[in-house]
Design a protein around this motif. Structure first.
Motif, PDB file in Angstrom:
ATOM      1  N   GLN A  95      -8.423   9.740 -25.653  1.00  0.00           N
ATOM      2  CA  GLN A  95      -8.972   8.174 -24.669  1.00  0.00           C
ATOM      3  C   GLN A  95      -8.566   8.636 -23.358  1.00  0.00           C
ATOM      4  O   GLN A  95      -6.817   9.662 -23.917  1.00  0.00           O
ATOM      5  CB  GLN A  95      -8.024   7.105 -25.071  1.00  0.00           C
ATOM      6  N   VAL A  96      -8.641   8.434 -22.026  1.00  0.00           N
ATOM      7  CA  VAL A  96      -8.689   8.816 -21.009  1.00  0.00           C
ATOM      8  C   VAL A  96      -7.258   7.967 -20.380  1.00  0.00           C
ATOM      9  O   VAL A  96      -8.056   6.404 -20.572  1.00  0.00           O
ATOM     10  CB  VAL A  96      -9.556   9.625 -19.958  1.00  0.00           C
ATOM     11  N   GLN A  97      -6.342   7.761 -19.381  1.00  0.00           N
ATOM     12  CA  GLN A  97      -5.587   7.454 -19.673  1.00  0.00           C
ATOM     13  C   GLN A  97      -5.654   6.936 -17.367  1.00  0.00           C
ATOM     14  O   GLN A  97      -5.395   8.449 -17.536  1.00  0.00           O
ATOM     15  CB  GLN A  97      -4.610   6.861 -19.536  1.00  0.00           C
ATOM     16  N   LEU A  98      -5.267   6.763 -16.279  1.00  0.00           N
ATOM     17  CA  LEU A  98      -6.048   6.860 -14.930  1.00  0.00           C
ATOM     18  C   LEU A  98      -4.781   6.248 -14.518  1.00  0.00           C
ATOM     19  O   LEU A  98      -5.017   4.567 -15.156  1.00  0.00           O
ATOM     20  CB  LEU A  98      -7.350   6.404 -14.420  1.00  0.00           C
ATOM     21  N   VAL A  99      -3.944   7.134 -13.567  1.00  0.00           N
ATOM     22  CA  VAL A  99      -3.179   6.255 -13.550  1.00  0.00           C
ATOM     23  C   VAL A  99      -3.675   6.428 -11.152  1.00  0.00           C
ATOM     24  O   VAL A  99      -3.323   7.724 -11.360  1.00  0.00           O
ATOM     25  CB  VAL A  99      -2.075   6.617 -13.644  1.00  0.00           C
ATOM     26  N   GLU A 100      -3.442   5.261 -10.544  1.00  0.00           N
ATOM     27  CA  GLU A 100      -3.548   5.427  -9.685  1.00  0.00           C
ATOM     28  C   GLU A 100      -2.444   5.576  -8.755  1.00  0.00           C
ATOM     29  O   GLU A 100      -1.196   4.697  -9.122  1.00  0.00           O
ATOM     30  CB  GLU A 100      -5.103   4.572  -8.407  1.00  0.00           C
ATOM     31  N   SER A 101      -2.002   5.480  -7.350  1.00  0.00           N
ATOM     32  CA  SER A 101      -1.253   5.890  -6.696  1.00  0.00           C
ATOM     33  C   SER A 101      -1.454   5.930  -5.142  1.00  0.00           C
ATOM     34  O   SER A 101      -1.907   6.502  -4.634  1.00  0.00           O
ATOM     35  CB  SER A 101      -0.107   6.654  -6.738  1.00  0.00           C
ATOM     36  N   GLY A 102      -0.264   6.320  -4.718  1.00  0.00           N
ATOM     37  CA  GLY A 102      -0.877   6.196  -3.227  1.00  0.00           C
ATOM     38  C   GLY A 102      -0.634   5.274  -1.767  1.00  0.00           C
ATOM     39  O   GLY A 102      -1.130   5.717  -0.855  1.00  0.00           O
ATOM     40  N   GLY A 103      -1.115   4.464  -2.800  1.00  0.00           N
ATOM     41  CA  GLY A 103      -1.855   2.767  -1.547  1.00  0.00           C
ATOM     42  C   GLY A 103      -0.697   2.403  -0.709  1.00  0.00           C
ATOM     43  O   GLY A 103       0.502   2.550  -1.053  1.00  0.00           O
ATOM     44  N   GLY A 104      -0.717   1.431  -0.264  1.00  0.00           N
ATOM     45  CA  GLY A 104       0.224   1.039   1.029  1.00  0.00           C
ATOM     46  C   GLY A 104      -0.050  -0.158   2.336  1.00  0.00           C
ATOM     47  O   GLY A 104      -1.583  -0.300   1.661  1.00  0.00           O
ATOM     48  N   LEU A 105       0.665   0.217   2.628  1.00  0.00           N
ATOM     49  CA  LEU A 105       0.622  -1.000   3.794  1.00  0.00           C
ATOM     50  C   LEU A 105       0.325  -0.015   5.585  1.00  0.00           C
ATOM     51  O   LEU A 105       1.365   1.125   5.738  1.00  0.00           O
ATOM     52  CB  LEU A 105       1.637  -2.379   4.691  1.00  0.00           C
ATOM     53  N   VAL A 106      -1.127  -0.231   6.240  1.00  0.00           N
ATOM     54  CA  VAL A 106      -0.912   0.879   7.155  1.00  0.00           C
ATOM     55  C   VAL A 106      -1.943   0.315   8.576  1.00  0.00           C
ATOM     56  O   VAL A 106      -2.058  -0.358   7.873  1.00  0.00           O
ATOM     57  CB  VAL A 106      -1.547   2.495   6.688  1.00  0.00           C
ATOM     58  N   GLN A 107      -0.920   1.137   9.673  1.00  0.00           N
ATOM     59  CA  GLN A 107      -2.296   0.423  10.900  1.00  0.00           C
ATOM     60  C   GLN A 107      -3.598   0.292  11.347  1.00  0.00           C
ATOM     61  O   GLN A 107      -3.667   1.398  10.400  1.00  0.00           O
ATOM     62  CB  GLN A 107      -0.844   0.626  11.961  1.00  0.00           C
ATOM     63  N   ASP A 108      -4.054  -0.148  11.568  1.00  0.00           N
ATOM     64  CA  ASP A 108      -5.476   0.418  12.011  1.00  0.00           C
ATOM     65  C   ASP A 108      -5.439   1.748  12.374  1.00  0.00           C
ATOM     66  O   ASP A 108      -4.871   2.368  13.249  1.00  0.00           O
ATOM     67  CB  ASP A 108      -5.598  -1.228  13.098  1.00  0.00           C
ATOM     68  N   GLY A 109      -6.317   2.418  12.427  1.00  0.00           N
ATOM     69  CA  GLY A 109      -6.341   3.396  12.225  1.00  0.00           C
ATOM     70  C   GLY A 109      -5.574   4.940  11.914  1.00  0.00           C
ATOM     71  O   GLY A 109      -5.510   6.263  12.115  1.00  0.00           O
ATOM     72  N   GLY A 110      -4.944   4.600  10.878  1.00  0.00           N
ATOM     73  CA  GLY A 110      -3.548   4.883   9.625  1.00  0.00           C
ATOM     74  C   GLY A 110      -4.595   6.093   8.754  1.00  0.00           C
ATOM     75  O   GLY A 110      -5.985   5.869   8.738  1.00  0.00           O
ATOM     76  N   SER A 111      -3.354   6.945   8.100  1.00  0.00           N
ATOM     77  CA  SER A 111      -4.341   7.493   7.241  1.00  0.00           C
ATOM     78  C   SER A 111      -3.464   6.846   5.677  1.00  0.00           C
ATOM     79  O   SER A 111      -2.367   6.846   5.557  1.00  0.00           O
ATOM     80  CB  SER A 111      -4.318   8.861   7.515  1.00  0.00           C
ATOM     81  N   LEU A 112      -4.175   7.117   4.418  1.00  0.00           N
ATOM     82  CA  LEU A 112      -3.610   7.280   3.258  1.00  0.00           C
ATOM     83  C   LEU A 112      -4.053   8.089   2.851  1.00  0.00           C
ATOM     84  O   LEU A 112      -5.318   8.627   2.778  1.00  0.00           O
ATOM     85  CB  LEU A 112      -3.255   5.523   2.796  1.00  0.00           C
TER      86      LEU A 112
ATOM     87  N   THR B 264      -9.152  -2.454   3.458  1.00  0.00           N
ATOM     88  CA  THR B 264      -8.072  -3.452   3.014  1.00  0.00           C
ATOM     89  C   THR B 264      -8.689  -4.119   1.454  1.00  0.00           C
ATOM     90  O   THR B 264     -10.102  -4.763   1.849  1.00  0.00           O
ATOM     91  CB  THR B 264      -7.525  -4.791   3.584  1.00  0.00           C
ATOM     92  N   ALA B 265      -8.297  -3.608   0.189  1.00  0.00           N
ATOM     93  CA  ALA B 265      -8.401  -4.163  -1.106  1.00  0.00           C
ATOM     94  C   ALA B 265      -8.142  -2.806  -2.012  1.00  0.00           C
ATOM     95  O   ALA B 265      -7.217  -2.286  -1.131  1.00  0.00           O
ATOM     96  CB  ALA B 265     -10.270  -3.539  -0.955  1.00  0.00           C
ATOM     97  N   VAL B 266      -7.988  -3.500  -2.755  1.00  0.00           N
ATOM     98  CA  VAL B 266      -7.461  -2.835  -4.757  1.00  0.00           C
ATOM     99  C   VAL B 266      -8.218  -1.805  -4.567  1.00  0.00           C
ATOM    100  O   VAL B 266      -9.979  -1.553  -4.850  1.00  0.00           O
ATOM    101  CB  VAL B 266      -7.034  -3.532  -5.376  1.00  0.00           C
ATOM    102  N   TYR B 267      -8.058  -0.581  -5.212  1.00  0.00           N
ATOM    103  CA  TYR B 267      -8.669   1.124  -5.090  1.00  0.00           C
ATOM    104  C   TYR B 267      -8.647   0.912  -6.100  1.00  0.00           C
ATOM    105  O   TYR B 267      -7.116   1.569  -6.868  1.00  0.00           O
ATOM    106  CB  TYR B 267      -8.766   1.857  -4.448  1.00  0.00           C
TER     107      TYR B 267
END
Length: 127
Positions: free
Chosen positions: A1-18, A91-94
């Motif tokens: 079984q594969v378990q997947l964990v996302e990270s790296g999300g957050g709050l960023v201003q218009d034009g920013g990067s993540l 803006t969303a849950v990824y």
């Protein structure tokens, strides 16, 4: 079984990067094609990008082409989504997803084509 964990999300201003990461445990990802989806409040989950198991094939929804880049490092069992020039409408849950394949070129835009899913990471872009 594969378990997947996302990270790296957050709050960023218009034009920013993540850069989002999707780390897998349980099995090596080397025979899994993978993808990123997102779900904004009040909307259905939608396809963002996909990548074949060896990274040689990628696919993007039209409105993120040139803005987002999907990649993977099978030695680290991790997939990434570099997101540049972010806009409030991003803006969303990824969510990341994975499915086993024997095809070197397989990618898919359809959620039903993935068996394994992460829990999601919130990305909020402020104007």
């Amino acid at each position: 079984q594969v378990q997947l964990v996302e990270s790296g999300g957050g709050l960023v201003q218009d034009g920013g990067s993540l850069r989002l990461s999707c780390a897998a445990s349980g099995r090596t990802l080397s025979m899994y094609h993978m993808g990123w989806f997102r779900q904004a409040p009040g909307k259905e989950r939608e396809f963002v990008a996909a990548i074949s198991w060896n990274g040689g094939y990628t696919d993007y929804v039209d409105y993120v082409k040139g803005q987002f880049t999907i990649s993977r490092d099978n030695t680290k069992n991790t997939m990434y989504l570099q997101m540049n020039s972010l806009k409030p409408e991003d803006t969303a849950v990824y969510y990341c997803a994975a499915d086993r394949t024997i095809s070197i070129s397989r990618t898919t835009r359809f959620a039903r084509g993935y068996e394994h899913w992460g829990q999601g990471t919130q990305v909020t872009v402020s104007s």
